[in-house]
Write a protein that holds these residues in place. Structure first.
Motif, PDB file in Angstrom:
ATOM      1  N   ASP A 238       0.812  -1.218   0.000  1.00 21.04           N
ATOM      2  CA  ASP A 238       0.000   0.000   0.000  1.00 21.04           C
ATOM      3  C   ASP A 238       0.844   1.266   0.000  1.00 21.04           C
ATOM      4  OD1 ASP A 238      -2.492  -1.319   0.025  1.00 21.04           O
ATOM      5  OD2 ASP A 238      -2.332  -1.646   2.185  1.00 21.04           O
ATOM      6  N   ASN A 239       2.161   1.127  -0.113  1.00 20.33           N
ATOM      7  CA  ASN A 239       3.030   2.290  -0.038  1.00 20.33           C
ATOM      8  C   ASN A 239       3.881   2.415  -1.291  1.00 20.33           C
ATOM      9  OD1 ASN A 239       4.379  -0.067   0.655  1.00 20.33           O
ATOM     10  ND2 ASN A 239       5.950   1.029   1.790  1.00 20.33           N
ATOM     11  N   ALA A 240       4.372   3.645  -1.511  1.00 17.33           N
ATOM     12  CA  ALA A 240       5.247   3.898  -2.651  1.00 17.33           C
ATOM     13  C   ALA A 240       6.680   3.498  -2.292  1.00 17.33           C
ATOM     14  CB  ALA A 240       5.191   5.368  -3.031  1.00 17.33           C
ATOM     15  N   LYS A 241       7.500   3.263  -3.320  1.00 15.71           N
ATOM     16  CA  LYS A 241       8.906   2.902  -3.126  1.00 15.71           C
ATOM     17  C   LYS A 241       9.787   4.006  -3.682  1.00 15.71           C
ATOM     18  CE  LYS A 241       7.769  -1.167  -1.535  1.00 15.71           C
ATOM     19  NZ  LYS A 241       7.942  -1.511  -0.096  1.00 15.71           N
ATOM     20  N   GLY A 242      10.773   4.425  -2.886  1.00 14.14           N
ATOM     21  CA  GLY A 242      11.673   5.461  -3.357  1.00 14.14           C
ATOM     22  C   GLY A 242      12.567   5.959  -2.248  1.00 14.14           C
ATOM     23  N   LEU A 243      13.105   7.187  -2.418  1.00 14.96           N
ATOM     24  CA  LEU A 243      14.053   7.754  -1.467  1.00 14.96           C
ATOM     25  C   LEU A 243      13.688   9.188  -1.125  1.00 14.96           C
ATOM     26  CD1 LEU A 243      17.377   6.434  -3.028  1.00 14.96           C
ATOM     27  CD2 LEU A 243      16.314   5.644  -0.905  1.00 14.96           C
ATOM     28  N   PRO A 244      13.733   9.545   0.173  1.00 13.47           N
ATOM     29  CA  PRO A 244      13.388  10.910   0.581  1.00 13.47           C
ATOM     30  C   PRO A 244      14.514  11.916   0.317  1.00 13.47           C
ATOM     31  CG  PRO A 244      13.937   9.592   2.507  1.00 13.47           C
ATOM     32  CD  PRO A 244      13.956   8.653   1.334  1.00 13.47           C
ATOM     33  N   ASP A 245      15.766  11.483   0.379  1.00  8.01           N
ATOM     34  CA  ASP A 245      16.910  12.364   0.109  1.00  8.01           C
ATOM     35  C   ASP A 245      17.580  11.882  -1.174  1.00  8.01           C
ATOM     36  OD1 ASP A 245      17.074  14.179   2.545  1.00  8.01           O
ATOM     37  OD2 ASP A 245      17.034  12.201   3.502  1.00  8.01           O
ATOM     38  N   PHE A 246      16.948  12.155  -2.312  1.00  4.11           N
ATOM     39  CA  PHE A 246      17.410  11.552  -3.563  1.00  4.11           C
ATOM     40  C   PHE A 246      18.682  12.214  -4.071  1.00  4.11           C
ATOM     41  CE2 PHE A 246      17.542  10.138  -7.873  1.00  4.11           C
ATOM     42  CZ  PHE A 246      16.964   8.881  -7.845  1.00  4.11           C
ATOM     43  N   CYS A 247      18.631  13.547  -4.239  1.00  2.00           N
ATOM     44  CA  CYS A 247      19.810  14.277  -4.726  1.00  2.00           C
ATOM     45  C   CYS A 247      19.545  15.770  -4.617  1.00  2.00           C
ATOM     46  CB  CYS A 247      20.125  13.910  -6.176  1.00  2.00           C
ATOM     47  SG  CYS A 247      18.860  14.413  -7.363  1.00  2.00           S
ATOM     48  N   LEU A 248      20.616  16.567  -4.800  1.00  6.11           N
ATOM     49  CA  LEU A 248      20.454  18.014  -4.894  1.00  6.11           C
ATOM     50  C   LEU A 248      19.764  18.335  -6.213  1.00  6.11           C
ATOM     51  CD1 LEU A 248      23.841  19.377  -3.518  1.00  6.11           C
ATOM     52  CD2 LEU A 248      21.561  19.979  -2.665  1.00  6.11           C
ATOM     53  N   LEU A 249      18.576  18.905  -6.136  1.00  3.28           N
ATOM     54  CA  LEU A 249      17.788  19.118  -7.354  1.00  3.28           C
ATOM     55  C   LEU A 249      18.458  20.111  -8.299  1.00  3.28           C
ATOM     56  CD1 LEU A 249      15.282  18.685  -9.050  1.00  3.28           C
ATOM     57  CD2 LEU A 249      14.089  20.366  -7.638  1.00  3.28           C
TER      58      LEU A 249
END
Length: 313
Positions: A271-282
């Motif tokens: 029921d949740n998304a997969k990914g990263l909260p601190d991905f990179c400097l945009l």
């Protein structure tokens, strides 16, 4: 013979009625007959005028409407929204006892496809849906909100400003064929333009969603991008990126923001998304006021590989 003539007359009358109603739909007429809200996918649009004069912190209710074989449906819109300043809220009220696959939209901002069971008379939606200013059409001082009903899984009036457009047979078939047609898609590139404006208007903890897409034989996929970071982002200036997929999906994914790559990783979607909260400097990944967010799928059984391109202006 008399009965046959009567039946032929009824068929001709029905054919004439349907032809007339189809012509109205093509012409953009908003007064569509109730008979067109038959079972099947439908898109409902509610155009709200005089947005600049809307009462703040007060919900507005659409007229009741029928769609996809369901009756007495309604949209609830609040220009103030929840706890995010400048954000609006949108909820879908459906017949109790119904289970529906649908997605909501405000202007060009679409949420991912959701499946909800409407047990009690309570609306389903999002309190911090999107920035009201970003979707406000200032040339007409209006905003269009709505719902796309993809499928009624189980099922137990309309008025001024509501348009119910039944999706054509061709579009329904196209949706079904999309899974097969995009079977070879193993990379999806989503280009997001006007990043300077989006960064200034999208608050920390609020996201942009890609259009729903199909890839590698899996439908209802979506990328969820946080230009200013999600609620879990800890590093200043970092963006967050997540992927959403149907419950039960098992995918090997690699995700990108510009040239920054994370993965591959085996992802099991519940029921949740997969990914990263601190991905990179945009800021390091923005070129020409645009950024490209991408997804790669590892599909061992596919020798043919292709790329699907998506754009948000």
């Amino acid at each position: 013979a008399n009965r046959l003539e009567t039946l032929q007359a009824q068929v001709e009358e029905l054919s004439h009625k349907l032809t007339s109603e189809l012509a109205q739909v093509k012409a953009g007429v908003t007064d569509i007959k109730d008979g067109l809200s038959a079972p099947g996918p439908a898109r409902v649009e509610w155009r709200i005028e005089n947005v600049s004069y809307l009462m703040k912190e007060q919900s507005m209710w659409s007229p009741f409407f029928d769609a996809s074989g369901l009756t007495d449906l309604q949209l609830e819109f609040n220009p103030t929204g929840g706890n995010m300043e400048g954000y609006c809220s949108l909820y879908f009220w459906c017949t109790p006892g119904s289970t529906v696959r649908y997605h909501l939209f405000v202007g060009d901002h679409h949420r991912p496809v959701e499946t909800d069971e409407f047990v009690n008379p309570v609306g389903q939606g999002h309190c911090n849906f999107c920035s009201l200013e970003a979707e406000h059409d200032r040339s007409t001082d209006s905003i269009t909100v709505g719902v796309v009903i993809e499928e009624v899984i189980s099922r137990p009036r309309r008025g001024d400003g509501i348009t119910v457009t039944p999706l054509s047979v061709d579009s329904v078939v196209a949706r079904s064929l999309e899974v097969q047609q995009n079977m070879s898609v193993t990379r999806v590139e989503w280009r997001i333009k006007n990043m300077a404006e989006r960064i200034s208007r999208t608050k920390h903890g609020c996201s942009l969603y890609s259009p729903p897409f199909t890839a590698g034989g899996v439908k209802d996929l979506c990328l969820e991008f946080y230009p200013n970071g999600s609620a879990s982002t800890k590093k200043d200036g970092h963006c967050a990126l997540y992927m959403r997929a149907p419950k039960g999906a098992h995918l090997n994914i690699t995700i990108y923001v510009g040239t920054c790559k994370k993965g591959p990783v085996d992802a099991y979607f519940e029921d949740n998304a997969k990914g990263l909260p601190d991905f990179c400097l945009l800021q390091d990944q923005i070129e020409d006021d645009s950024v490209t967010v991408a997804l790669e799928l590892e599909v061992p059984t596919r020798s043919e590989r292709s790329v699907l391109h998506l754009t948000t202006g």
